[in-house]
Design an enzyme around this catalytic site. Structure first.
Site, PDB file in Angstrom:
ATOM      1  N   CYS A  11       0.848  -1.195   0.000  1.00  6.10           N
ATOM      2  CA  CYS A  11       0.000   0.000   0.000  1.00  6.10           C
ATOM      3  C   CYS A  11       0.885   1.246   0.000  1.00  6.10           C
ATOM      4  CB  CYS A  11      -0.909  -0.058   1.231  1.00  6.10           C
ATOM      5  SG  CYS A  11      -1.537   1.508   1.798  1.00  6.10           S
ATOM      6  N   CYS A  14       0.744   3.101   3.198  1.00  7.11           N
ATOM      7  CA  CYS A  14       1.483   2.378   4.244  1.00  7.11           C
ATOM      8  C   CYS A  14       2.976   2.649   4.116  1.00  7.11           C
ATOM      9  CB  CYS A  14       1.235   0.874   4.143  1.00  7.11           C
ATOM     10  SG  CYS A  14      -0.499   0.433   4.235  1.00  7.11           S
ATOM     11  N   ASP A 390      23.681  10.256 -33.444  1.00  6.18           N
ATOM     12  CA  ASP A 390      25.064  10.235 -33.898  1.00  6.18           C
ATOM     13  C   ASP A 390      25.110   9.232 -35.049  1.00  6.18           C
ATOM     14  OD1 ASP A 390      27.893  10.519 -33.890  1.00  6.18           O
ATOM     15  OD2 ASP A 390      28.049   8.653 -32.752  1.00  6.18           O
TER      16      ASP A 390
END
Length: 693
Positions: A11, A14, A390
């Site tokens: 959670c 939490c 490049d």
């Protein structure tokens, strides 16, 4: 700083509470909980037991970071799942009893109370502790709502809400574990034990005790346990776990191999070059976990919004419960409505809407061989309008190859030229020798070899003098037709270097050498256009004629050639002014200034290249552009899903809250709205797991 892995952290709220609890420990100076990677970093001397105690409110387990993950408990055997099932049984019997007798019958109420206690014990324990500290999260709001429901006699509703909440917790835990599986799979890639040679003996040791320069013995079908260099043997090695490429790479003496890759055919002896914590796979895991901890712009917005959202919901719930009865409405009805507002208003779905999508996307990308170093870069990739490349080693192979041979007797001609070039150290000479070897042509003896500076080389073959070199030199030694000169000029305009050869002053043929375009470059650029990239530009220090020829073949939008590193940097700044978000794709070393200046710096060939892993925002682990369109699509889908998640999280709540007006909002509708929003958000994010090249 100490790092620990966390179990049962499912959670987002939490995680924030756990972090605050650790910071409040007397022996802790600072702490950071990485919800996505399920890890905690602690600065201080707190013990594992003390840290675990800080997470006791949610049963969070703390284990040392080097400890191998324990065998997972099957889904149906988990304690919380078993308690949820038992709670449902009592709830079901209670509902039957309430219809057989009546809702407030002692038997029905007793069954509902048992269901509430079994299913909601941990909920109430956490909620009451939070309430005593005036900390308002989902558990606090749910505890208030269920106690309130009991006070006004809504036992059945209270039991249904507890059961639905328990189900939502179970499903959220399952979904978050699923989202994190990309990292857990990466952690299990490299074997924990390896066979090494000590003297004349073969011994099995834990990888953490293997030293640099130890000799690793890898049998066919085994995974390579450490990064190293092949000392003996030849084999095909599947490097998909590192580079995302499923086609095995041939490895022989002197080649680099990586921990976690699979040795498919022959036996190998490998000299270890890195300790277990420094291997490429260890760096990838570390960087992916760090990336998942970094908050993206949308996540910062959601966190800030949630900070004001929860108090606002509590205030609305209070007003809903108090104001209508003051004007003569029924107290019980409106207190019930206020409790329902508390339940529906919990910000769980909103808080988890962004991190779960970022965790899933970054983890999935790592499995595909693309290292994205943060949520901010994931979001920026999704907004790209232009990409600069490049040339050398990115769009091209980065080394010269023979592209055309023209002579009356090709094999005999190659043999003579190759024999002379064997003695030369020039890169073009090596390309010719390599080409001859690939065609199974053998050299002949050369007498009187001589390098002619700036022109070429010459030597005696079978008593005749052969000269190989530049167009201007050979045309000065022999007669060449105007038609041939025109043909050579056309080849040069297409980016080829042309070398002519003459025998005793008589022209014999020519060879063209070029830095060949990668076979995948054209398709990649087309895929990028299909993915919505409007502008592709080549930034190179190479000759303008060569650059324009390659760009034309690839269908690029623009070319800027003959650039120094500082000019590439300026070109990136100009592109950013014009297009906003711009990516630069290079090798992570020569293009460092341009990579740093771009919105997103993308390095090629991150596997084994520390510079690429450290300097770029995104590293394509394989030395190939093919994963770039996938990365763009993944990022755009992640952005789309994050927006959908925020809409789901807020939309369902708003719809549920509107039900207050006719008085239709019930506790079970409220919990369904909250649970539904959270599950929609998580399941929607898990769609990112299905994204592949």
């Amino acid at each position: 700083m100490k790092e620990y892995r966390l179990e049962n952290l499912t959670c987002a709220n939490c995680a924030m509470k756990f972090e605050n609890n650790i910071k409040n420990l007397p022996d802790v100076m600072n702490a950071n909980v990485n919800f996505g990677a399920s890890k905690v970093s602690v600065i201080g001397t707190a013990t594992i037991e003390e840290i675990e105690k800080a997470g006791a409110f949610d049963g969070i387990k703390v284990v040392p970071v080097k400890q191998r993950p324990q065998e997972k408990i099957p889904f149906f055997k988990r304690k919380e799942n078993v308690l949820t099932a038992i709670s449902f049984i009592f709830l079901a019997i209670g509902i039957i009893a309430s219809y057989l007798y009546e809702e407030m019958h002692p038997v029905a109420v007793g069954l509902f109370v048992i269901s509430i206690i079994i299913g909601g014990f941990n909920l109430f324990k956490g909620g009451l502790i939070n309430l005593s500290r005036f900390y308002f999260d989902m558990k606090t709001l749910m505890t208030i709502a269920i106690i309130g429901a009991a006070i006004i006699g809504e036992w059945r509703e209270g039991a249904v809400v507890v059961f639905l909440f328990a189900v939502s917790e179970v499903l959220e835990a399952y979904s978050m574990n699923k989202a994190r599986q990309s990292i857990s799979q990466l952690m299990d890639i490299a074997p924990p034990i390896a066979t090494i040679r000590r003297g004349n003996q073969l011994v099995e040791v834990d990888t953490e005790f293997i030293q640099i320069n130890d000799t690793l013995i890898v049998k066919p079908g085994q995974k390579i346990a450490m990064d190293g260099i092949v000392l003996k043997g030849t084999s095909a090695v599947n490097q998909a776990s590192i580079t995302g490429e499923a086609v095995p790479a041939m490895k022989t003496i002197g080649d680099e191999v990586f921990a976690g890759t699979l040795n498919e055919e022959g036996s190998l002896e490998v000299q270890v070059t890195k300790r277990v914590e420094d291997t490429t796979i260890a760096k990838i895991i570390h960087l992916v976990e760090e990336a998942q901890a970094e908050k993206a712009p949308s996540q910062k917005f959601v966190d800030k919004f949630a900070k004001y959202y929860t108090p606002a919901i509590i205030a609305i719930a209070f007003l809903v419960a108090i104001v209508p009865p003051l004007f003569g409405a029924d107290w019980k009805t409106w207190i019930y409505q206020g409790l329902a507002v508390l339940v529906v208003g919990c910000p769980c779905a909103l808080v988890v809407s962004t991190p779960v999508a970022i965790v899933t996307a970054i983890g999935n990308a790592a499995k595909q061989g693309v290292l994205i170093k943060g949520g901010i870069h994931l979001e920026e990739i999704g907004r790209l309008q232009a990409i600069a490349f490049d040339k050398t080693g990115t769009l091209t192979k980065g080394y010269p190859e023979v592209t055309l041979v023209e002579s009356e007797s090709t094999n005999d001609f190659i043999q003579k030229v190759m024999s002379i070039e064997t003695y030369s150290q020039h890169p073009l000479a090596r390309a010719i020798v390599k080409y001859g070897s690939r065609e199974h042509i053998h050299t002949v003896e050369i007498e009187g070899f001589q390098s002619v500076t700036g022109k070429g080389a010459e030597g005696i073959i079978d008593g005749k003098k052969w000269s190989v070199g530049s167009v201007s030199w050979i045309t000065s030694l022999s007669v060449v037709s105007n038609e041939l000169i025109e043909k050579i000029e056309l080849l040069q305009s297409e980016g080829n270097t042309v070398m002519l050869a003459a025998e005793e002053g008589v022209y014999k043929g020519f060879i063209t050498v070029a830095d060949s375009i990668r076979s995948t470059s054209g398709k990649v650029l087309q895929d990028l256009k299909n993915a919505g990239i409007k502008h592709t530009v080549m930034l190179t220090g190479d000759d303008a004629r060569t650059a324009h020829a390659i760009a034309a073949k690839l269908g690029m939008t623009d070319v800027e050639a003959g650039l120094m590193p500082e000019q590439k940097l300026l070109a990136i700044k100009v592109l950013k002014e014009k297009y906003g978000a711009v990516a630069m794709v290079g090798d992570g070393v020569n293009d460092a200034p341009a990579l740093a200046a771009s919105t997103v710096g993308i390095a090629m060939g991150g596997a084994g290249t520390d510079a690429a892993l450290e300097t770029a925002d995104v590293a394509l682990m394989a030395d190939d552009l093919e994963k770039l369109p996938y990365t763009i699509r993944l990022s755009r889908k992640a952005l789309h899903i994050i927006k959908e998640n925020i809409m789901f999280a807020l939309g369902l709540k708003i719809i549920a809250l509107l039900l207050i007006i006719p008085g239709w909002l019930t506790l079970w509708i409220a919990i369904f709205a909250d649970m539904g929003a959270t599950l929609l958000v998580v399941l929607n994010s898990l769609r990112l797991l299905k994204m592949h090249k």
